[in-house]
Design a protein around this motif. Structure first.
Motif: not given
Length: 552
Positions: A126, A252, A286
């Motif tokens: 993020s 991720k 994100w």
């Protein structure tokens, strides 16, 4: 055909199309809309279709059902109504304004079980910031001083000019996306426009944007789909491989595969062979530290069709899109706060409203629920109002009452009180509900003294025949405060013996006299000039009550 846009406790959103004449909502697995939360009843509510409308009915749930902040038993739903069931929000949207549905054109296929992975993977988080535009641009071709150039130099110049043209498109796209942050409109239209911009600079055959839904159900919700041209669109439904999407979401990472059909991890992905996918890019979207979706581009043409530069560019765009999604979430919070503020400001002071709004989601959800607390209640009543009404036209009486109530209500709010209700020519206010504060009893008396002072000034501006006096009664004690009434109409109020005593004290007060009860006296006896009047017998009480007069 309307939809329910459902936002779970963790912020994940999905839509439910209301296709049947009646749908049920609850925690039980047999419901049409299953809300997996302990505060939701097994069979909580239902939506019924009428001739021209839809009705929401609470099915006797334990914690109740709210529509736009008000508890309901049954109500007709309007477009954009916010239904609250426990911590879960359901927004009722009509067909005309719902987000474009792409579920008919995107099918997400099951994930393969291979564990090997030959794809290009880039770590993502993020905290990934915008890529410096300078890194995405190639330098302009250098001018040659020589009148003649070699074939190799000419080819290099041509390649440089082509790169420069693409770089200009990159700058344009990044500028357009940034500009949208300052002119935020329809959320789903904006996402679709950004996908169009992506196709301007990355040559893909297909592309789609998927948001995550219910975590427990591992739900993926396509919201935007994009085709290179009508020819590719006519090939039928777009089948998205869950293998690629799940890899990005669970690990991720950002993913670039140069030939999906040869990647060992994707060997069992049937959709890859059906659609002959060769190259693909998939990057996460994100929201703070959570992935809430992905952007994926695919090509059926050449091996190595996408490159590292395309991957970096899509990552940069996804970072900006994350800001847009976060802005959409903030806009929704602002809209909800405005709706709540509009409802609260009719009865509560600005200070109390700010305390409620800053108290967090739990405070907002529970603020109107009945609860026990200690509060100070104030009653004021116009003396001889019936006689006054007999001598004056109704319109003039109405103007005088509005002027009186307006000035008195402003005073209540100035001292952080809550307007409970107007009762004919009288007014009831509460200090300490919905939120108890130190000094509630003191502020109630200060408000009463200010009322008396302002009334004197107000009467000095009126003709002698229109003047009047008031009585004021104040008492402190334990009460139940919260929304009360029928399912069709509920009002915020307080009930209890302390309220009755305050009303009785007001009824025995002399013109412009302020009477307080025993409990109020105990809280403020050192702060005001007070006379003890002794025990008084009042209507409705078997025993006498102690009364005190506030002088100043």
């Amino acid at each position: 055909m309307p939809i329910m846009n459902i936002t779970n406790r963790d912020g994940r959103r999905y839509n439910y199309n209301i296709l049947k004449d009646e749908i049920t909502i609850g925690r039980g697995k047999d419901n049409d809309i299953v809300l997996d939360d302990s505060t939701v009843s097994r069979n909580h509510a239902k939506v019924k279709r009428g001739d021209d409308d839809y009705t929401l009915v609470d099915l006797g749930s334990f914690n109740g059902t709210k529509v736009n902040g008000e508890l309901i038993q049954s109500t007709t739903l309007q477009h954009d109504d916010l239904v609250k069931i426990g911590p879960i929000k359901l927004t009722f949207l009509t067909k005309e304004e719902q987000k474009p549905s792409v579920t008919d054109s995107v099918v997400i296929l099951p994930e393969s079980d291979d564990e090997k992975d030959d794809q290009k993977i880039v770590r993502s988080s993020s905290q990934v910031g915008f890529k410096d535009s300078g890194e995405l641009l190639l330098k302009s071709p250098r001018r040659s001083d020589s009148p003649a150039v070699s074939i190799e130099e000419a080819q290099r110049f041509e390649e440089d000019f082509t790169s420069l043209e693409r770089s200009n498109k990159v700058l344009f796209v990044l500028y357009e996306i940034s500009r949208q942050l300052n002119s935020f409109g329809n959320f789903y239209e904006l996402l679709s426009k950004i996908m169009d911009l992506i196709f301007m600079i990355i040559d893909a055959d297909y592309g789609f944007l998927i948001l995550t839904g219910d975590k427990d159900k591992d739900e993926l919700i396509p919201v935007v789909v994009k085709y290179k041209d009508d020819r590719t669109k006519k090939r039928g439904k777009l089948r998205a491989s869950r293998t690629i999407v799940n890899k990005v979401i669970k690990d991720k990472v950002s993913l670039l595969t140069s030939n999906a059909m040869k990647d060992s991890r994707l060997n069992h992905g049937e959709s890859l062979f059906i659609r002959q996918i060769r190259s693909a890019i998939c990057v996460p979207l994100w929201k703070k530290d959570d992935i809430i979706g992905v952007i994926q581009l695919e090509s059926t043409r050449l091996d190595n069709h996408f490159n590292q530069e395309d991957l970096q560019l899509l990552q940069t765009i996804s970072s900006q899109m994350a800001m847009i999604i976060e802005q959409a979430s903030l806009n929704e919070q602002i809209k909800e706060e405005e709706r709540m503020r509009s409802r609260l400001e009719r009865f509560h002071s600005p200070q109390v409203i700010e305390m409620i709004l800053k108290g967090g989601q739990e405070t907002k959800d529970d603020i109107m629920e009945p609860k026990d607390l200690t509060a100070t209640i104030l009653f004021t009543d116009i003396i001889g109002f019936t006689h006054l009404s007999e001598r004056m036209p109704p319109r003039e009486i109405n103007m005088i009452l509005n002027q009186f109530f307006s000035r008195m209500t402003d005073i209540i709010f100035d001292y952080e009180g809550t307007l409970d209700k107007y009762i004919g020519d009288s007014l009831m206010a509460v200090f300490g509900a919905p939120i108890e504060k130190e000094g509630d009893a003191e502020r109630a008396i200060l408000a009463a003294l200010q009322m008396r002072q302002d009334l004197t000034a107000m009467m000095g501006e009126m003709e002698p025949g229109k003047r009047f006096n008031v009585r004021i009664g104040i008492n402190t004690g334990r009460v139940v405060a919260g929304n009360m009434g029928s399912p069709k109409r509920m009002d915020y109020t307080v009930i209890g013996d302390a309220v009755n005593i305050a009303s009785r004290l007001e009824s025995i007060a002399q013109p412009n006299q302020i009477l307080i009860g025993e409990e109020t006296f105990k809280h403020v006896k050192e702060k005001f000039n007070i006379n003890k009047l002794g025990a008084k017998r009042v209507k409705g009480k078997t025993s006498e009550i102690m009364a005190y007069e506030v002088i100043d």
